[in-house]
Design a protein around this motif. Sequence first.
Motif, PDB file in Angstrom:
ATOM      1  N   ARG A   1      19.649  26.812  10.746  1.00 13.04           N
ATOM      2  CA  ARG A   1      20.175  28.137  11.086  1.00 13.04           C
ATOM      3  C   ARG A   1      19.253  29.240  10.606  1.00 13.04           C
TER       4      ARG A   1
ATOM      5  N   GLU B   1      19.179  32.301  17.137  1.00 13.94           N
ATOM      6  CA  GLU B   1      20.287  32.072  18.062  1.00 13.94           C
ATOM      7  C   GLU B   1      21.461  31.343  17.403  1.00 13.94           C
TER       8      GLU B   1
ATOM      9  N   ASN C   1      25.090  27.459  20.287  1.00 13.08           N
ATOM     10  CA  ASN C   1      24.235  27.935  21.374  1.00 13.08           C
ATOM     11  C   ASN C   1      23.782  26.729  22.209  1.00 13.08           C
TER      12      ASN C   1
ATOM     13  N   GLU D   1      21.674  26.553  24.666  1.00 15.59           N
ATOM     14  CA  GLU D   1      20.231  26.460  24.892  1.00 15.59           C
ATOM     15  C   GLU D   1      19.556  25.733  23.729  1.00 15.59           C
ATOM     16  N   TYR D   2      20.085  25.938  22.520  1.00 12.98           N
ATOM     17  CA  TYR D   2      19.557  25.222  21.355  1.00 12.98           C
ATOM     18  C   TYR D   2      19.787  23.714  21.514  1.00 12.98           C
TER      19      TYR D   2
ATOM     20  N   GLN E   1      23.968  29.831  29.429  1.00  8.30           N
ATOM     21  CA  GLN E   1      23.562  28.753  28.519  1.00  8.30           C
ATOM     22  C   GLN E   1      23.869  27.380  29.106  1.00  8.30           C
TER      23      GLN E   1
END
Length: 819
Positions: free
Chosen positions: A453, A458, A466, A468-469, A498
């Motif tokens: 983190r 994000e 998230n 996309e992560y 996302q």
Amino acid sequence: MVYRLKIQQIHSVCLFELTWGRSQCLQAQVFYPAQLETRYQQWQRAYLNFYRQALRGQAGTAAPVEGEQLGEKTALRGRPGATGVAATPVDWHQHLVDAEGQLLLEFHRWLKQGELTDIRRTLSITAKEAPVDLFLTCTPIEIARLPWETWEIGAEYGGVPIRISRSPINIPVTATAPAAQSGKTRVLAIIGDETGLDFSGDRAALQSLERLLDITFIGWTPGQDATALRTAICQAIADPQGWDVLFFAGHSNEADVVAGHIYVAPNTALSIYELKPYLQAAQENGLQFAFFNSCSGLTIADALIELGLSQVAVMREPIHNQVAHAFLLTFLQSLAHHEDAHTALQAACRYLKLEQHLTFPSAYLVPSLFRHPDSVPFHIPERGWRQELRRWLPSKQQAIALGSVLVLSVIPGAQEALLSGRLLAQAMYRNLTGQMPTAPPEVVLVQVDEASRRRAPELVNISPINQEYLADLVDSLSRLDATVVGIDYLLDLPNPEQSQVLAAATRRAVGESEMWLIFSAILEGGREISTHADSQIISPNWAMAGYTNAPNWYMALPWGTETCQRECPFPYLLAAAAQASDSQAFPQPALTRQTSLRSELITTLLDSDIPSHQTLARRRILPVTTIGGKFRQRWLRPILDFSLPPDRIFHRVSAYELLVDTVDDETAEAIAQSSVVLIGGVGYVEGGVDPLSTDISPNPPTIAYWRQWKRDDSEEKTFAGVEAIAYDVHHFLQSHYVTPVPALWVVGIAAGLGAGITLYGIPQLNSSRQGLWLLAGATAGYGWLSFQLMIGTGLLLPWLLPSATVWIYVLPKIWRLPT
């Protein structure tokens, strides 16, 4: 309460010493009146003259007594006396009644001396509160001949009468606890010399109890060789099968040097000294009680108690044949009603005193019971299932303690605490003995932790994650050749931008690497909630979702393998996918598939004949677990085995390491060789699949123990749900199922075992110290056995509550053993 009173005459003084408890003692000195000795001699003379024919116990010809006419026949059976000169008739009945009254008056007057006040008061006060057994030791033998049983010492201050038993001055051995009887009470009845006597009444009285007694008679028959008879009697006494009761009817007498004689045939006697080794063998084989229905048995009783026999009933004076029959019959009637020997003897004496005083005056003064102070009065055990059940039931105090144990065994919170402690002990045992799996972990845990983190803006708002992560993590794992990937995040909220990125990543992973993708879900209302319906992140034709609902620290099992086609646990699907990825017989993920991947996977798993596949296919929640669930119990549901350290379950890698390409060769190889890769949140409260709560918990004690021992790379004070899933997946892959046996069940077994030990084991012990050592050793041995049984078979036996149950039954009995 047990008290011992020793009375010793030294010249004209008697020393009284009362001992009890923990070395408590009272002493007194009382002048011994010569008048008492005179009264006893007068009573004895009247007694012998009244019962003048064939006194049982005289081996020789009866001497003529005062008042006997030449050749006179009497109503009382006896051996024929010698002839002599006719004498003037005398009313010996009245003489005996008068002599008895004068003897008892003088005797009780002496016992009420002021010097004995403290002794009498102490005994009487105790008798008000609880039954008292007083063991009387008298020396010399002249003092022992007095009728001490008539001393109503407890009634003087309003208490109940005290039971008076006798014991010898020397007791060199401990009493043997009575062995549990599995059948009828075994009795050896020795019938002695019948010259001038008739023992048919004795035989009939014993045979009347054949439903309770297994009786063997042995005795002289006309023409039998005396030596052969002696040998037969000795061998019968020492029979390895053992006897519960030894009975003798015949002539006997006292003898200081050889402790007394019993006459087994005309002019043939056996001394107690000769019988000593055979009696010792009988005692070792379970002999509990001896009854000598014969004359003058004081020295015989002393000798038998000194040998270790627990109790002996004798006649202190010569006893007439008919008196002996009457006493025996009443005595046996009480035993038949399962009264103990002491109570039966008292009942027989009362019968002679109250109902036969005109026919048999003073006869009630003659019987005595000698006991070892540590003995339990003999009784014939009751038979039948009700009586047998009563023997196995706990006492009131034990029932209260057992009730508490049973309550603890069903309270969910208490069970969780005890199970947690049991696993901690198991972990310590594994660590101490080095009994650990040697295979490398099959699961890689990609943890989205605080370090990740801090490096990813994000992830500042971590809930929801998230997407996309997650897409970047899927791409990285695809490049590292991960085969089966589980994502422990709930993605049920709409986020089109996302979701589009993550959907593209999942399609790339499946299309290019044939990656098995399984997303976590929650089960609500009979349906699984995972990714948002419009997100198109996955399709059921080439990816799967499984629910994570399961009780804390228990394995997530399917309700049935067939139902897995509709809803299935997340860890179970990960394990099934891992097995399928290694076999061409299973369907493989492909974007071109048009049917449900999970449905085909489960069907193929059910049809497979490979043992590991069959083991996984058969694993489901048992019916007994379902039944227990109605009572908030988790009977036979496998648990997560935290006794295995985390470094044997999974390999940790921080998520940020995958995204910055800092994965070392060891980690890259672990991912490529792994069976399952899990992605989930670790170390922050927002992690997990439930957006309204967290699946981050305080460290279980066993996990905290392993982290203290550096058997886990994490130093967190919390334990994440994804870490528990890693354990779950490991257990499915390794067929490592640890099943706790319900404490309630084992407590029930322990209660039966404790009762059995109390009935059949404790009587074999010689001392409380031996019992305590054995109990402690057995408890420790059970603990070791339970540790090894879990390692070897996966059965987790509770230790504390079953052990406490056995102790509740056994410990009170052990404390009652001699020290």
